[in-house]
Design a protein around this motif. Structure first.
Motif, PDB file in Angstrom:
ATOM      1  N   GLU A 275       0.835  -1.203   0.000  1.00  0.00           N
ATOM      2  CA  GLU A 275       0.000   0.000   0.000  1.00  0.00           C
ATOM      3  C   GLU A 275       0.859   1.238   0.000  1.00  0.00           C
ATOM      4  OE1 GLU A 275      -3.282   0.340   2.496  1.00  0.00           O
ATOM      5  OE2 GLU A 275      -4.005  -1.689   2.063  1.00  0.00           O
ATOM      6  N   THR A 276       0.383   2.253  -0.671  1.00  0.00           N
ATOM      7  CA  THR A 276       1.116   3.515  -0.687  1.00  0.00           C
ATOM      8  C   THR A 276       1.094   4.104   0.714  1.00  0.00           C
ATOM      9  OG1 THR A 276       0.291   3.828  -2.908  1.00  0.00           O
ATOM     10  CG2 THR A 276       1.284   5.729  -1.858  1.00  0.00           C
ATOM     11  N   MET A 277       2.235   4.611   1.147  1.00  0.00           N
ATOM     12  CA  MET A 277       2.310   5.171   2.491  1.00  0.00           C
ATOM     13  C   MET A 277       2.615   6.664   2.381  1.00  0.00           C
ATOM     14  SD  MET A 277       4.762   3.900   5.522  1.00  0.00           S
ATOM     15  CE  MET A 277       3.936   2.418   6.010  1.00  0.00           C
ATOM     16  N   LEU A 278       1.696   7.474   2.862  1.00  0.00           N
ATOM     17  CA  LEU A 278       1.877   8.924   2.727  1.00  0.00           C
ATOM     18  C   LEU A 278       1.699   9.620   4.074  1.00  0.00           C
ATOM     19  CD1 LEU A 278      -0.122   9.480  -0.558  1.00  0.00           C
ATOM     20  CD2 LEU A 278       2.352   9.492  -0.293  1.00  0.00           C
ATOM     21  N   GLY A 279       2.400  10.724   4.254  1.00  0.00           N
ATOM     22  CA  GLY A 279       2.289  11.490   5.492  1.00  0.00           C
ATOM     23  C   GLY A 279       3.028  10.851   6.651  1.00  0.00           C
ATOM     24  N   GLN A 280       3.651   9.732   6.422  1.00  0.00           N
ATOM     25  CA  GLN A 280       4.506   9.087   7.419  1.00  0.00           C
ATOM     26  C   GLN A 280       5.612   8.351   6.688  1.00  0.00           C
ATOM     27  OE1 GLN A 280       2.624   5.661   9.278  1.00  0.00           O
ATOM     28  NE2 GLN A 280       0.934   5.829   7.837  1.00  0.00           N
ATOM     29  N   VAL A 281       6.674   8.053   7.441  1.00  0.00           N
ATOM     30  CA  VAL A 281       7.838   7.468   6.797  1.00  0.00           C
ATOM     31  C   VAL A 281       7.811   5.952   6.909  1.00  0.00           C
ATOM     32  CG1 VAL A 281      10.346   7.342   6.864  1.00  0.00           C
ATOM     33  CG2 VAL A 281       9.205   9.524   7.170  1.00  0.00           C
ATOM     34  N   GLY A 282       7.961   5.268   5.785  1.00  0.00           N
ATOM     35  CA  GLY A 282       8.002   3.809   5.782  1.00  0.00           C
ATOM     36  C   GLY A 282       9.416   3.310   5.549  1.00  0.00           C
ATOM     37  N   SER A 283       9.505   2.061   5.066  1.00  0.00           N
ATOM     38  CA  SER A 283      10.826   1.460   4.852  1.00  0.00           C
ATOM     39  C   SER A 283      11.537   2.155   3.691  1.00  0.00           C
ATOM     40  CB  SER A 283      10.660  -0.014   4.516  1.00  0.00           C
ATOM     41  OG  SER A 283      10.046  -0.141   3.245  1.00  0.00           O
ATOM     42  N   SER A 284      12.830   1.924   3.624  1.00  0.00           N
ATOM     43  CA  SER A 284      13.619   2.513   2.551  1.00  0.00           C
ATOM     44  C   SER A 284      13.139   1.999   1.185  1.00  0.00           C
ATOM     45  CB  SER A 284      15.081   2.165   2.797  1.00  0.00           C
ATOM     46  OG  SER A 284      15.803   2.211   1.616  1.00  0.00           O
ATOM     47  N   LEU A 285      12.748   0.695   1.137  1.00  0.00           N
ATOM     48  CA  LEU A 285      12.255   0.117  -0.114  1.00  0.00           C
ATOM     49  C   LEU A 285      10.957   0.809  -0.546  1.00  0.00           C
ATOM     50  CD1 LEU A 285      12.250  -2.027  -2.354  1.00  0.00           C
ATOM     51  CD2 LEU A 285      11.049  -3.546  -0.792  1.00  0.00           C
ATOM     52  N   GLN A 286      10.088   1.014   0.453  1.00  0.00           N
ATOM     53  CA  GLN A 286       8.822   1.699   0.168  1.00  0.00           C
ATOM     54  C   GLN A 286       9.081   3.093  -0.406  1.00  0.00           C
ATOM     55  OE1 GLN A 286       5.609   0.509   1.846  1.00  0.00           O
ATOM     56  NE2 GLN A 286       4.475   2.005   0.647  1.00  0.00           N
ATOM     57  N   GLY A 287      10.034   3.797   0.210  1.00  0.00           N
ATOM     58  CA  GLY A 287      10.379   5.144  -0.246  1.00  0.00           C
ATOM     59  C   GLY A 287      10.880   5.120  -1.678  1.00  0.00           C
ATOM     60  N   LEU A 288      11.734   4.150  -1.997  1.00  0.00           N
ATOM     61  CA  LEU A 288      12.282   4.072  -3.346  1.00  0.00           C
ATOM     62  C   LEU A 288      11.198   3.715  -4.362  1.00  0.00           C
ATOM     63  CD1 LEU A 288      15.665   2.298  -2.556  1.00  0.00           C
ATOM     64  CD2 LEU A 288      15.364   4.629  -3.412  1.00  0.00           C
ATOM     65  N   ASP A 289      10.281   2.815  -3.968  1.00  0.00           N
ATOM     66  CA  ASP A 289       9.188   2.450  -4.877  1.00  0.00           C
ATOM     67  C   ASP A 289       8.317   3.659  -5.175  1.00  0.00           C
ATOM     68  OD1 ASP A 289       9.815  -0.144  -5.396  1.00  0.00           O
ATOM     69  OD2 ASP A 289       8.611  -0.968  -3.755  1.00  0.00           O
ATOM     70  N   GLN A 290       8.046   4.453  -4.130  1.00  0.00           N
ATOM     71  CA  GLN A 290       7.198   5.634  -4.345  1.00  0.00           C
ATOM     72  C   GLN A 290       7.950   6.705  -5.132  1.00  0.00           C
ATOM     73  OE1 GLN A 290       4.483   4.626  -0.461  1.00  0.00           O
ATOM     74  NE2 GLN A 290       5.200   6.715  -0.604  1.00  0.00           N
ATOM     75  N   TYR A 291       9.261   6.758  -4.936  1.00  0.00           N
ATOM     76  CA  TYR A 291      10.125   7.654  -5.728  1.00  0.00           C
ATOM     77  C   TYR A 291       9.983   7.324  -7.216  1.00  0.00           C
ATOM     78  CZ  TYR A 291      14.894   8.999  -7.522  1.00  0.00           C
ATOM     79  OH  TYR A 291      15.964   9.476  -8.234  1.00  0.00           O
ATOM     80  N   VAL A 292      10.097   6.025  -7.544  1.00  0.00           N
ATOM     81  CA  VAL A 292      10.013   5.623  -8.955  1.00  0.00           C
ATOM     82  C   VAL A 292       8.624   5.928  -9.523  1.00  0.00           C
ATOM     83  CG1 VAL A 292      10.143   3.678 -10.570  1.00  0.00           C
ATOM     84  CG2 VAL A 292      11.807   3.859  -8.705  1.00  0.00           C
ATOM     85  N   GLN A 293       7.582   5.602  -8.736  1.00  0.00           N
ATOM     86  CA  GLN A 293       6.214   5.868  -9.221  1.00  0.00           C
ATOM     87  C   GLN A 293       6.012   7.360  -9.515  1.00  0.00           C
ATOM     88  OE1 GLN A 293       3.010   4.257  -6.750  1.00  0.00           O
ATOM     89  NE2 GLN A 293       4.419   2.611  -6.185  1.00  0.00           N
ATOM     90  N   LEU A 294       6.550   8.193  -8.625  1.00  0.00           N
ATOM     91  CA  LEU A 294       6.412   9.641  -8.829  1.00  0.00           C
ATOM     92  C   LEU A 294       7.210  10.093 -10.047  1.00  0.00           C
ATOM     93  CD1 LEU A 294       6.619  10.668  -5.087  1.00  0.00           C
ATOM     94  CD2 LEU A 294       4.681  11.147  -6.591  1.00  0.00           C
ATOM     95  N   CYS A 295       8.383   9.493 -10.229  1.00  0.00           N
ATOM     96  CA  CYS A 295       9.194   9.832 -11.400  1.00  0.00           C
ATOM     97  C   CYS A 295       8.453   9.503 -12.683  1.00  0.00           C
ATOM     98  CB  CYS A 295      10.524   9.075 -11.377  1.00  0.00           C
ATOM     99  SG  CYS A 295      11.673   9.716 -10.150  1.00  0.00           S
TER     100      CYS A 295
END
Ligand SMILES: O=C(O)CCC(=O)C(=O)O
Ligand SMILES: [Fe+2]
Length: 537
Positions: A275-295
């Motif tokens: 699940e997308t995690m917003l407004g809070q910090v998740g794992s580094s992998l989660q952050g990178l996945d969301q980074y790519v999706q945003l890119c």
């Protein structure tokens, strides 16, 4: 100027201009793929080199003809017995020899004189490596890494590449390149991708090389089929092993989300919905996945966030902007991320680029131990500019001060200007601007004022994985956010990254505002960990 911000008495930074100048005097020559500026310089010089070579080639061809004619005339004399004794005793032989020399030699002399001029060109060619540099294996590797990264983020259409056009998930329409990527290229980029742990791109490029091996329409240099298949088998196996052991992405590797092996791919663990995690910090992998999706151009912000956003004109009460306020777009409210439009003009942007170009060196990142390091997480070139380097910069400082109500003076309230130019697939993976190792709060990068000097047609967005925000560069705009809260403590939600540049020329300026320089400007808050009061609300 009654509005001028009150300056603290002592410089906040102990990085004096003198120490910074040393950094600037020895810029690491960047691999050429790390900046469009150096690639453009290289192209300009190559145009000159090609002209010289074409002229040289003409001289050589003419000389070769003269020499061949002279030699064939000599060979005719030899055939008539010029090697034997008494040759010159025969009147026809004597005539032939005299004619050979009298008419032939001047032509030869003339040709040799031309060759003399050639030696200067040859010297230039031989000096070129030392004076302006020639791309090396390392440069080629950096460009190949860039291509592998672009495929990882944007899924390039590799078949389209072999047909001389660029097309990707980011923009499926084809843009002609006029030059096909050959089977040899696919093979070598694929091999390189596996060597730099971009396993998904590695396998895809190698597979594409094999697919196109028999395709006669494609011009390709010889590539060894045996070594290609061997490489592909090994890469496929490694791909699945790496995925199994380390997951599909980290800052130093990537694979596809699913194993290539069909049996392995059925494993439950590869099919868990994340699940997308917003407004809070998740794992580094989660952050990178969301980074790519945003890119990839997605907006991850939910409706209850986007519905409260707005655009408006701002002046921050500054006389500089009351008459001509700037347009502001709010991307996120808490924490605060906004774009200010028209902060820098077209000509100003070009001037700053020109001033910075000569100081460009390979970008580095600051590690936890305080040391700088060059690595694949940040691929670009940077130049530090002091305020007096260009008349545009003091004006820019003044604008930042007026807009944010901060002290933005170099050394007192802010760092020097950092100008960044990206190259092929140039990016900056997820990071935080406030340096965690700084022992003194005053050096904390309180706010980031990120100015885009160019538009970027494809890729190159600045994205915030935990906020779901992605911003495409727009020339003259500034993206502004606050890295630390009122107590000077990191706000982890402001982690962000710069997406790989797919097409275009990306130049930005980082202006980091110090926490310590703002004692008089930024009012304290009752709750110590409140987000910073937003001057532009
Ligand atoms: O270039 C960008 O879009 C962001 C750059 C950045 O985050 C940085 O240099 O710290
Ligand atoms: Fe940053």
């Amino acid at each position: 100027d009654s509005f001028a911000t009150v300056r603290t008495l002592r410089p906040v930074s102990d990085l004096t201009e003198e120490t910074l100048n040393k950094v600037r005097q020895v810029p690491l020559t960047p691999p050429l793929g790390t900046s469009t500026y150096h690639l453009t310089q290289l192209l300009e010089e190559e145009k000159g080199a090609a002209e010289r070579l074409r002229a040289m080639n003409e001289v050589l061809e003419r000389t070769q003809q003269v020499v061949a004619r002279y030699l064939s005339s000599w060979d005719a004399l030899v055939a008539a017995g010029a090697g034997k004794e008494g040759f010159t005793h025969h009147p026809v032989h004597a005539y032939a020899l005299t004619k050979h020399l009298t008419l032939g030699w001047p032509r030869l002399e003339e040709a040799m004189n031309h060759l003399h001029g050639l030696s200067q060109d040859i010297e230039w060619m031989l000096r070129r490596r030392g004076s302006s540099g020639i791309t090396t294996e390392e440069d080629l590797a950096s460009v190949m890494s860039g291509l592998a990264r672009l495929h990882d983020f944007y899924t390039l259409n590799l078949t389209a590449l072999t047909h001389a056009s660029l097309s990707s998930h980011l923009d499926p329409s084809s843009i002609s390149a006029g030059l096909p990527v050959t089977v040899w290229d696919l093979h070598h980029i694929g091999s390189h991708a596996t060597a730099v742990n971009i396993w998904n791109s590695g396998v895809d490029f190698l597979l594409a090389a094999l697919d196109h091996w028999h395709d006669n329409n494609i011009s390709h240099h010889y590539t060894d089929l045996h070594s290609l298949t061997k490489k592909l088998t090994k890469a496929t196996k490694m791909h699945d092993q790496v995925l199994e052991r380390k997951g599909h992405r980290s800052k130093s590797h990537s694979t596809h989300a699913l194993p290539l092996d069909k049996t392995l791919a059925r494993k439950k663990k590869y099919h868990r919905q994340q699940e997308t995690m917003l407004g809070q910090v998740g794992s580094s992998l989660q952050g990178l996945d969301q980074y790519v999706q945003l890119c990839q151009g997605n907006d991850l912000r939910p409706m209850n966030v986007t519905s409260r956003l707005y655009c408006r004109y701002v002046s921050n009460g500054s006389p500089l902007y009351v008459i001509g306020p700037l347009k502001m777009e709010v991307h996120y409210l808490r924490p605060y991320v906004v774009t200010l439009m028209g902060v820098v003009g077209v000509q100003e942007a070009q001037e700053v680029q020109k001033t910075a170009a000569v100081f460009l060196g390979e970008s580095s990142t600051v590690q936890h131990n305080g040391r700088s390091r060059v690595g694949p997480q940040r691929t670009s070139s940077t130049a530090w500019l002091w305020e007096h380097d260009s008349p545009q910069l003091p004006r820019l400082t003044q604008r930042i001060e007026h807009l944010l109500g901060v002290n933005a003076q170099q050394h007192y309230g802010a760092e020097a200007y950092q100008v960044v130019n990206y190259g092929v697939g140039g990016h900056y993976s997820v990071h935080h601007d406030a340096l965690s190792n700084t022992p003194y709060l005053q050096f904390h990068r309180f706010a980031t004022f990120l100015i885009y000097l160019t538009d970027v047609p494809q890729g190159g967005r600045t994205v915030f994985p935990w906020l779901g925000v992605g911003v495409a560069p727009q020339r003259g705009s500034a993206l502004v956010w606050f890295n630390v809260d009122h107590a000077g403590v990191w706000d982890p939600l402001l982690e962000h990254g710069a997406c790989p540049v797919l097409l275009g020329d990306k130049w930005v300026i980082n202006k980091w505002i110090f926490y310590g320089g703002q004692t008089l400007q930024v009012p304290c808050q009752l709750q110590p960990h409140a987000h910073v009061a937003r001057p532009l609300l």
